[in-house]
Design a protein around this motif. Structure first.
Motif, short mmCIF file in Angstrom:
data_model
loop_
_atom_site.label_atom_id
_atom_site.label_comp_id
_atom_site.label_asym_id
_atom_site.label_seq_id
_atom_site.Cartn_x
_atom_site.Cartn_y
_atom_site.Cartn_z
N LEU A 21 26.82 11.96 -36.27
CA LEU A 21 28.19 11.70 -36.69
C LEU A 21 28.25 10.95 -38.01
O LEU A 21 29.18 11.12 -38.79
CB LEU A 21 28.95 10.92 -35.61
N TRP A 22 27.27 10.13 -38.26
CA TRP A 22 27.19 9.40 -39.53
C TRP A 22 27.15 10.40 -40.68
O TRP A 22 27.88 10.28 -41.66
CB TRP A 22 25.97 8.50 -39.53
N ARG A 23 26.30 11.41 -40.54
CA ARG A 23 26.19 12.42 -41.60
C ARG A 23 27.48 13.23 -41.74
O ARG A 23 27.85 13.61 -42.84
CB ARG A 23 25.01 13.34 -41.34
N LYS A 24 28.16 13.48 -40.64
CA LYS A 24 29.36 14.33 -40.69
C LYS A 24 30.61 13.55 -41.08
O LYS A 24 31.51 14.10 -41.70
CB LYS A 24 29.57 15.02 -39.35
N THR A 25 30.70 12.28 -40.69
CA THR A 25 31.93 11.52 -40.91
C THR A 25 31.80 10.43 -41.97
O THR A 25 32.81 9.91 -42.43
CB THR A 25 32.40 10.85 -39.61
N GLY A 26 30.57 10.05 -42.29
CA GLY A 26 30.38 8.97 -43.26
C GLY A 26 30.46 7.58 -42.65
O GLY A 26 30.30 6.59 -43.35
N LYS A 27 30.69 7.50 -41.35
CA LYS A 27 30.75 6.20 -40.67
C LYS A 27 29.35 5.78 -40.26
O LYS A 27 28.57 6.58 -39.75
CB LYS A 27 31.63 6.27 -39.42
N HIS A 28 29.00 4.54 -40.50
CA HIS A 28 27.68 4.00 -40.18
C HIS A 28 27.43 4.11 -38.67
O HIS A 28 28.36 3.95 -37.88
CB HIS A 28 27.60 2.55 -40.63
N PRO A 29 26.18 4.38 -38.26
CA PRO A 29 25.88 4.49 -36.82
C PRO A 29 26.32 3.26 -36.01
O PRO A 29 26.75 3.40 -34.87
CB PRO A 29 24.37 4.68 -36.78
#
Length: 149
Positions: A21-29
């Motif tokens: 999700l980090w890669r898809k949304t830009g939100k840090h894990p």
């Protein structure tokens, strides 16, 4: 079921990790982990990026907990040579998500109007209190005695 529980269900069902999700949304894990534990709620940007990355997900279910987790009658077609996935039947999902985004926008405007109204009332109250003398109980009693004498 709370939002964080629905997010966990969705991620577990699809085998999605925080780093995915980090890669898809830009939100840090770590931020995604906070969403999954219920410490914080995501912003609308995360929500819409999640919908883009899982097109057969029922956005209404994720946000409100009503309906089924995945949209009905969706058929996935996987192209093995490119590993791309095509999902048919998501037109209604996009329309539904656009409607939700529009409702959120309207609600944000209403909240901002209410906040502005409260701020104006607060300022008016300060002005009115500045014009009139505010008496304490002891001052009222003292002035009453002076008039009586």
């Amino acid at each position: 079921m709370e939002f964080h529980e629905r997010l966990c269900y969705l991620m577990d069902n699809r085998g999605i990790r925080n780093s995915d999700l980090w890669r898809k949304t830009g939100k840090h894990p770590a931020t995604i982990s906070n969403y999954r534990t219920g410490k914080t709620l995501p912003d609308t940007t995360f929500y819409f990026e999640l919908i883009k990355s899982i097109p057969d997900m029922n956005g209404h279910w994720l946000l409100f907990g009503t309906g089924e987790p995945f949209l009905p009658n969706n058929q996935k077609k996987v192209n093995k040579s490119t590993d791309s996935v095509t999902v048919s039947g998501t037109e209604n999902a996009v329309t539904s998500n656009e409607a939700i985004q529009e409702k959120i926008s309207v609600l944000e405007k209403q909240v901002n109007a209410i906040v502005t109204g409260f701020q104006e009332v607060k300022e008016m109250t300060k002005i009115d209190l500045g014009k009139n003398k505010v008496y304490s109980y002891s001052e009222v009693v003292t002035e009453s005695k002076n008039y009586a004498a």
